[in-house]
Motif scaffolding. Structure first.
Motif, PDB file in Angstrom:
ATOM      1  N   LEU A 206       5.884  -2.825  -7.846  1.00 50.65           N
ATOM      2  CA  LEU A 206       6.210  -2.383  -6.482  1.00 50.65           C
ATOM      3  C   LEU A 206       5.255  -2.904  -5.417  1.00 50.65           C
ATOM      4  O   LEU A 206       5.582  -2.911  -4.229  1.00 50.65           O
ATOM      5  CB  LEU A 206       6.264  -0.845  -6.431  1.00 50.65           C
ATOM      6  N   GLN A 207       4.057  -3.340  -5.812  1.00 51.35           N
ATOM      7  CA  GLN A 207       3.028  -3.660  -4.807  1.00 51.35           C
ATOM      8  C   GLN A 207       3.436  -4.771  -3.826  1.00 51.35           C
ATOM      9  O   GLN A 207       2.938  -4.848  -2.716  1.00 51.35           O
ATOM     10  CB  GLN A 207       1.708  -4.028  -5.492  1.00 51.35           C
ATOM     11  N   ASN A 208       4.377  -5.605  -4.271  1.00 51.66           N
ATOM     12  CA  ASN A 208       4.773  -6.754  -3.458  1.00 51.66           C
ATOM     13  C   ASN A 208       6.010  -6.461  -2.601  1.00 51.66           C
ATOM     14  O   ASN A 208       6.474  -7.334  -1.866  1.00 51.66           O
ATOM     15  CB  ASN A 208       5.059  -7.940  -4.389  1.00 51.66           C
ATOM     16  N   GLU A 209       6.544  -5.251  -2.727  1.00 50.55           N
ATOM     17  CA  GLU A 209       7.754  -4.905  -1.966  1.00 50.55           C
ATOM     18  C   GLU A 209       7.386  -4.680  -0.498  1.00 50.55           C
ATOM     19  O   GLU A 209       6.475  -3.907  -0.195  1.00 50.55           O
ATOM     20  CB  GLU A 209       8.408  -3.632  -2.530  1.00 50.55           C
ATOM     21  N   SER A 210       8.115  -5.329   0.397  1.00 56.45           N
ATOM     22  CA  SER A 210       7.745  -5.226   1.811  1.00 56.45           C
ATOM     23  C   SER A 210       8.116  -3.862   2.399  1.00 56.45           C
ATOM     24  O   SER A 210       7.385  -3.299   3.204  1.00 56.45           O
ATOM     25  CB  SER A 210       8.388  -6.363   2.603  1.00 56.45           C
ATOM     26  N   LYS A 211       9.258  -3.315   1.938  1.00 59.41           N
ATOM     27  CA  LYS A 211       9.665  -2.000   2.472  1.00 59.41           C
ATOM     28  C   LYS A 211       8.929  -0.907   1.693  1.00 59.41           C
ATOM     29  O   LYS A 211       8.922  -0.931   0.450  1.00 59.41           O
ATOM     30  CB  LYS A 211      11.184  -1.868   2.271  1.00 59.41           C
ATOM     31  N   PHE A 212       8.326   0.034   2.412  1.00 57.43           N
ATOM     32  CA  PHE A 212       7.535   1.062   1.720  1.00 57.43           C
ATOM     33  C   PHE A 212       8.449   1.917   0.834  1.00 57.43           C
ATOM     34  O   PHE A 212       9.472   2.431   1.289  1.00 57.43           O
ATOM     35  CB  PHE A 212       6.790   1.949   2.725  1.00 57.43           C
ATOM     36  N   VAL A 213       8.064   2.041  -0.416  1.00 52.33           N
ATOM     37  CA  VAL A 213       8.825   2.867  -1.363  1.00 52.33           C
ATOM     38  C   VAL A 213       8.239   4.276  -1.311  1.00 52.33           C
ATOM     39  O   VAL A 213       7.048   4.465  -1.607  1.00 52.33           O
ATOM     40  CB  VAL A 213       8.725   2.291  -2.803  1.00 52.33           C
ATOM     41  N   PRO A 214       9.028   5.281  -0.916  1.00 49.11           N
ATOM     42  CA  PRO A 214       8.478   6.629  -0.769  1.00 49.11           C
ATOM     43  C   PRO A 214       7.866   7.144  -2.075  1.00 49.11           C
ATOM     44  O   PRO A 214       8.318   6.788  -3.170  1.00 49.11           O
ATOM     45  CB  PRO A 214       9.696   7.473  -0.370  1.00 49.11           C
ATOM     46  N   THR A 215       6.874   8.007  -1.916  1.00 54.28           N
ATOM     47  CA  THR A 215       6.130   8.524  -3.068  1.00 54.28           C
ATOM     48  C   THR A 215       7.059   9.186  -4.090  1.00 54.28           C
ATOM     49  O   THR A 215       6.894   8.987  -5.301  1.00 54.28           O
ATOM     50  CB  THR A 215       5.075   9.549  -2.576  1.00 54.28           C
ATOM     51  N   ASP A 216       8.044   9.955  -3.621  1.00 56.46           N
ATOM     52  CA  ASP A 216       8.899  10.659  -4.596  1.00 56.46           C
ATOM     53  C   ASP A 216       9.739   9.681  -5.423  1.00 56.46           C
ATOM     54  O   ASP A 216      10.043   9.943  -6.586  1.00 56.46           O
ATOM     55  CB  ASP A 216       9.759  11.740  -3.915  1.00 56.46           C
ATOM     56  N   ILE A 217      10.077   8.535  -4.864  1.00 55.16           N
ATOM     57  CA  ILE A 217      10.834   7.523  -5.635  1.00 55.16           C
ATOM     58  C   ILE A 217       9.909   6.913  -6.692  1.00 55.16           C
ATOM     59  O   ILE A 217      10.296   6.713  -7.857  1.00 55.16           O
ATOM     60  CB  ILE A 217      11.377   6.402  -4.705  1.00 55.16           C
ATOM     61  N   LYS A 218       8.670   6.616  -6.303  1.00 54.49           N
ATOM     62  CA  LYS A 218       7.703   6.063  -7.275  1.00 54.49           C
ATOM     63  C   LYS A 218       7.524   7.043  -8.436  1.00 54.49           C
ATOM     64  O   LYS A 218       7.533   6.654  -9.613  1.00 54.49           O
ATOM     65  CB  LYS A 218       6.341   5.817  -6.596  1.00 54.49           C
TER      66      LYS A 218
END
Ligand SMILES: CC(C)(COP(=O)([O-])OP(=O)([O-])OC[C@H]1O[C@@H](n2cnc3c(N)ncnc32)[C@H](O)[C@@H]1OP(=O)([O-])[O-])[C@@H](O)C(=O)NCCC(=O)NCCSC(=O)C[C@@](C)(O)CC(=O)[O-]
Length: 334
Positions: A38-50
């Motif tokens: 996920l670190q390279n994803e430009s759109k922030f992935v919300p904490t609950d999805i992680k």
């Protein structure tokens, strides 16, 4: 005639696989999707999805899940919620949730989240070290030693990565001897395992063999892991080369996600679904449920609104609802 030809080829493959699987009765999968993926994803992935992704991976039977990093948010914003992830995760018994640490500041923050394992990550090349850590390889090793000393003192396990082991986007080819030396230094710091990272995925079975010959002069295969990005589609054949040397731990990323923002040209990691299918084909029991794993891959790909990079995930489609049927299919060439 065609049948004879293909059955002959199949026998040859089966014999090779058996040789490998005899040497590798079990393989430990180290999932890096929630971090490297996920670190390279430009759109922030919300904490609950992680967190939900990590729960799904654990439910599928993955026992080692690199869950977050505690790097500078100025450098990698996507990982800025490491503490929230670690504090809100429902940890399953028997599952290891390591986190990536760049310096003492990150270590102190992670320690407050009751972590049991950290990963430190010097580079195998000067160019990448400067871009990724803002310091030389030597300075990076010094900083990581400070972190490792503290972790060892605190009873926290330390894993080491060496990145760019088969090529650097800035310096080009890398000497296997230099990688062996860094590996040795990481063990001297107290790492229980060192993961050799082909950060930009340029390696081939031939370059993996040359690397293994050098690195195995300083350690044993049970202390090494292999971490392949699949940029040139060589991930699984590189892995076969590593398994021939007795490697037992393999890093992979759900749905083939991955890449480093500071490694130009880095693409996703070897997909966990592809790895598990491949291992079942070798008769190596991973205790991972492929149906649930595929579901985890779809969960994150759907969220990111992009197609999965896992060929197995794509190919299985909705054809199999039963894990045993997939295993039978994967194992039918043995
Ligand atoms: C090492 C540094 C911090 C040096 O970065 P720097 O800019 O030289 O460090 P600094 O000490 O000057 O700090 C800059 C700012 O960041 C803060 N800071 C500093 N550290 C932290 C921290 N831990 N947590 C939170 N904040 C931190 C610090 O407090 C300061 O804030 P300011 O005073 O300006 O407000 C930076 O370069 C960094 O974070 N690099 C990490 C980059 C990264 O995460 N790359 C991806 C992971 S590596 C990878 O993917 C390869 C691997 C492992 O997967 C293997 C493979 O694929 O082969």
């Amino acid at each position: 005639m065609q049948f004879l030809k293909s059955s002959c080829i199949r026998k040859t493959f089966s014999a090779t696989y058996r040789t490998i699987s005899n040497k590798v009765p079990e393989v430990r999968i180290y999932e890096v999707g929630p971090r490297d993926g996920l670190q390279n994803e430009s759109k922030f992935v919300p904490t609950d999805i992680k967190i939900e992704l990590i729960h799904k991976l654990a439910a599928a039977g993955i026992n080692n899940i690199e869950s977050a990093s505690f790097v500078s948010p100025k450098w990698v914003k996507q990982m800025s919620d490491g503490a929230e992830v670690m504090n809100n995760l429902k940890r399953s018994p028997g599952v290891n949730y390591p986190v990536l640490i760049p310096n003492l500041k990150g270590y102190e923050a992670a320690k407050k989240c009751n972590i049991e394992e950290i990963a430190i990550f010097p580079a195998g090349s000067e160019g990448f070290s400067q871009k990724n850590l803002n310091c030389s390889v030597e300075e990076g090793l010094k900083r990581f030693k400070v972190v490792a000393d503290q972790a060892v003192q605190d009873g926290i396990r330390v894993r080491g990565y060496v990145s760019c082991v088969l090529g650097c986007p800035y310096d080009g080819s890398i000497s296997p001897k230099a990688i062996a030396k860094i590996t040795e230094e990481l063990f001297a710091m107290g790492c229980y395992e060192v993961s050799l990272g082909d950060t930009i995925g340029v390696g081939t079975a031939g370059s993996v063999r040359r690397l293994m010959q050098e690195v195995l002069a300083v350690t044993t295969p049970d202390k090494l892991a292999l971490h392949f990005h699949d940029t040139y589609g060589q991930g699984l054949s590189n892995l076969v080369a590593g398994l021939e040397f007795g490697i037992k731990t393999v890093d992979s990323s759900i749905s083939g996600l991955g890449g480093c923002p500071y490694a130009r040209g880095a693409s996703g990691n070897l997909a966990t679904e592809d790895l598990v299918y491949f291992l079942y084909g070798l008769g190596v029991n991973t205790n991972v449920d492929l149906v649930q794993l595929v579901e985890a891959g779809r969960y994150i790909s759907n969220f990111l609104a992009k197609p999965t990079e896992s060929k197995v995930n794509r190919a299985l489609g909705d054809r199999f609802k039963n894990h045993q049927d997939i295993i039978k299919m994967a194992a039918c060439t043995i």
